[in-house]
Design a protein around this motif. Structure first.
Motif, mmCIF file in Angstrom:
data_model
loop_
_atom_site.group_PDB
_atom_site.id
_atom_site.type_symbol
_atom_site.label_atom_id
_atom_site.label_comp_id
_atom_site.label_asym_id
_atom_site.label_seq_id
_atom_site.Cartn_x
_atom_site.Cartn_y
_atom_site.Cartn_z
ATOM 1 N N TYR A 128 0.825 -1.207 0.000
ATOM 2 C CA TYR A 128 0.000 0.000 0.000
ATOM 3 C C TYR A 128 0.863 1.262 0.000
ATOM 4 O O TYR A 128 0.630 2.189 -0.776
ATOM 5 N N ARG A 132 1.126 4.065 -2.834
ATOM 6 C CA ARG A 132 0.782 5.453 -2.486
ATOM 7 C C ARG A 132 1.924 6.426 -2.788
ATOM 8 O O ARG A 132 1.718 7.472 -3.357
ATOM 9 N N TYR A 133 3.149 6.074 -2.379
ATOM 10 C CA TYR A 133 4.286 6.983 -2.521
ATOM 11 C C TYR A 133 5.206 6.624 -3.681
ATOM 12 O O TYR A 133 5.861 7.508 -4.230
#
Length: 189
Positions: A128, A132-133
């Motif tokens: 995740y 996300r990053y």
């Protein structure tokens, strides 16, 4: 050459899914480490591939743990009928019946059944956070370090669970069910 269904499921759980998961950590570490290199420019294809790799790895961890918890573990904990002398079909009872092996249940299985859950949980978090990053992890040192720590936690959890699983299966294998004939030998007469 033959094997029972329970042997096959146990092998698939440990030597199939579990071993593959352990091997996958080398690729995950390499991918995560490359995010920390300042100035490394990820192509969109590399980013998608890294995301897919981590998602598949997390899914593999879930399949491994769920197969162990809901397929192999109930066979391991099967209760022997009163008066049963041969405990070979009841692995937990077999381990607990001897002082020399009771520690494998008391320590080994207790650790295995709890620590194994850290792997899919932490790998899901890793996937995740990377999604996300992604390529921006190099800019967020704290987040990048947390991701590496989560990946290390997952590796340790997988390694401990795998080592205990191998030793438990050595002393009290989960056997039974239908027999699968893999190969028939020649008859000498």
């Amino acid at each position: 050459m033959e094997i029972t269904v329970r042997d096959a499921v146990t092998m698939l759980h440990g030597m199939g899914f579990g071993a593959l998961l352990l091997l996958a950590f080398s690729g995950a570490v390499a991918g995560l480490y490359s995010t920390s290199i300042a100035g490394h420019h990820w192509t969109e294809r590399e980013r998608r591939l890294a995301c897919a790799y981590l998602v598949v790895m997390a899914a593999l961890a879930w399949v491994t743990v769920l197969a162990g918890a809901y397929l192999v573990y109930p066979w391991y904990r099967a209760a022997a009928p009163p008066g049963t002398v041969d405990l070979s079909g009841y692995p937990q009872r077999l381990l607990m019946s001897r002082t020399a092996t009771s520690g494998w249940h008391d320590v080994g299985m207790e650790w295995k059944e709890h620590i194994a859950w850290f792997a899919p949980i932490t790998l899901t978090a890793v996937a995740y956070i990377f999604i996300r990053y992604g390529t921006h992890l190099a800019q967020f040192r704290g987040v990048r370090n947390a991701v590496m720590a989560l990946a290390a936690t997952a590796f340790v959890a997988t390694s401990v669970a795998g080592a205990f699983g191998a030793m438990l299966n050595k002393f009290a294998p989960v056997r039974g069910g239908a027999t699968i004939v893999i190969m028939k030998g020649e008859k000498h007469g």
